[in-house]
Design a protein around this motif. Structure first.
Motif: not given
Length: 381
Positions: A273, A369-370, A374
């Motif tokens: 992240d 993201k997590s 992305t």
């Protein structure tokens, strides 16, 4: 001989014999296309991803049927492992030449693609890399070298510009893995970063087999940079990011396409992240047929696409497109058609400049993201 046997056989047997003779005469010609990537070791998952893309294209083309110059053709993938080693890469390249392949899709990395390219050039065999980004690959004067991705000369600047304008960083520490890919990307990034007024605090080198980065990271922690640029692949970049977080570094980790894989979260844990990375091509979700290709790939191989499978897929189709225009499977005639390529496939339109590079490169920027990769932005170069 057939007439003598036929005269001695009943009519039904004669019909079967003639049918067999006709089948033999019309048998498909087997045409070999080579593919090379590391299939063992730390980046084997990236190599297998490329191979799967090429294999899927071969299977799709054979299923539809291919006729060149009036002859039915069956394509066959000659898949080889270069272990991401320059010496092995040249040995494998010679093996493919001896196997009489008409073209080669590969190699995965610049460090393997560049030394192998002379072997293919000497043999007059088209080489299309789906993923080698070092500019030197197509700057050797060979007429056989092509690629369907952008270069480090695009990746590095796009990443540096995002660091300056998107992340608003002021200071950078740089580390590379001393490979043709990692070092080349880091050097171009550094040049652009300096031109943008960023303060480059240090530039250190490790290697592509390293597992412990504590010494370098401890030094960098003392420098307190806003971001760290890592030139290398995910097998070392993942542990690098993970150890940086363990040491309490808050700096963003910036990297290129070698680190920008779906597997990164397995290697770096929640440190993903903190990663921003760039890929030398259009994002899968931005490809016109990206979703359909993804579904077909996952159904066939039972796993997600890592990075460049769509590019390897299109590379095979580009070779076949050249065959069709040449109406020949002769390697010299295929090569002669390559400069006039204008093919639209999964990755979009592909045309080449005089060196074998894409005329219009695209860079995609990602973050996590997590743990999920992305898309941030797509930049036309």
């Amino acid at each position: 001989m057939i007439r003598k046997i036929r005269d001695a056989l009943p009519i039904s047997a004669t019909v079967i014999l003639l049918a067999m003779a006709g089948t033999t005469a019309m048998a498909d010609e087997i045409v070999n296309i080579g593919h090379v990537a590391p299939l063992m070791g730390g980046i084997a998952h990236l190599g297998k991803d490329n191979e799967n893309g090429a294999r899927l294209a071969i299977e799709d083309i054979n299923a539809k049927g291919l006729t060149i110059g009036g002859q039915k053709i069956t394509l066959q993938l000659d898949a080889q492992d270069d272990a991401n080693d320059p010496r092995t890469a040249t040995q494998v390249a010679q093996r493919l030449v001896d196997d009489n392949v008409v073209a080669v899709i590969g190699h995965l990395t610049s460090g393997a693609s560049i030394p192998a390219s002379k072997i293919y050039s000497d043999a007059g065999i088209v080489q299309i890399s789906p993923s080698a980004t070092n500019p030197a690959y197509t700057q050797q004067g060979f007429k056989t070298t092509y690629r369907v991705v952008g270069t480090d000369a695009q990746l590095g600047p796009a990443l540096a510009k995002y660091a300056a304008s998107g992340l608003k960083v002021k200071s950078i520490a740089i580390v590379d893995d001393a490979t043709a890919y990692g070092q080349g990307l880091a050097n171009v990034f550094e040049q652009t970063a300096r031109s943008l007024g960023l303060n480059v605090l240090s530039h250190d080198a490790t290697n592509d087999k390293a597992v412990d980065f504590h010494a370098i990271l401890t030094k960098i922690k003392g420098e307190n940079p806003d971001a760290i640029m890592y030139g290398g692949s995910d097998d070392t970049g993942g542990p690098f990011a993970k150890q940086a977080k363990q040491l309490g570094l808050r700096a963003k980790i910036l990297s290129g396409d070698g680190m920008c894989s779906d597997k990164l979260s397995d290697l770096a844990g929640d440190a993903t992240d903190n990663v921003v990375c760039s890929e030398a091509g259009i994002a899968l979700e931005k490809m016109t047929d990206g979703k359909a290709f993804q579904a077909k790939y996952e159904k066939r191989f039972g796993q997600p696409i890592q990075i460049y499978a769509p590019f390897a897929y299109d590379a095979v189709y580009i070779v076949v497109d050249a065959m069709k225009r040449a109406q020949s499977v002769d390697k010299a005639k295929i090569l002669a058609e390559m400069p006039s390529t204008d093919y639209t496939g999964v990755i979009g339109e592909t045309t080449f400049d005089s060196k074998g590079d894409l005329r219009h490169g695209v860079v995609s920027l990602y973050h996590y993201k997590s743990g999920k990769k992305t898309l941030l932005d797509v930049v036309k170069m």
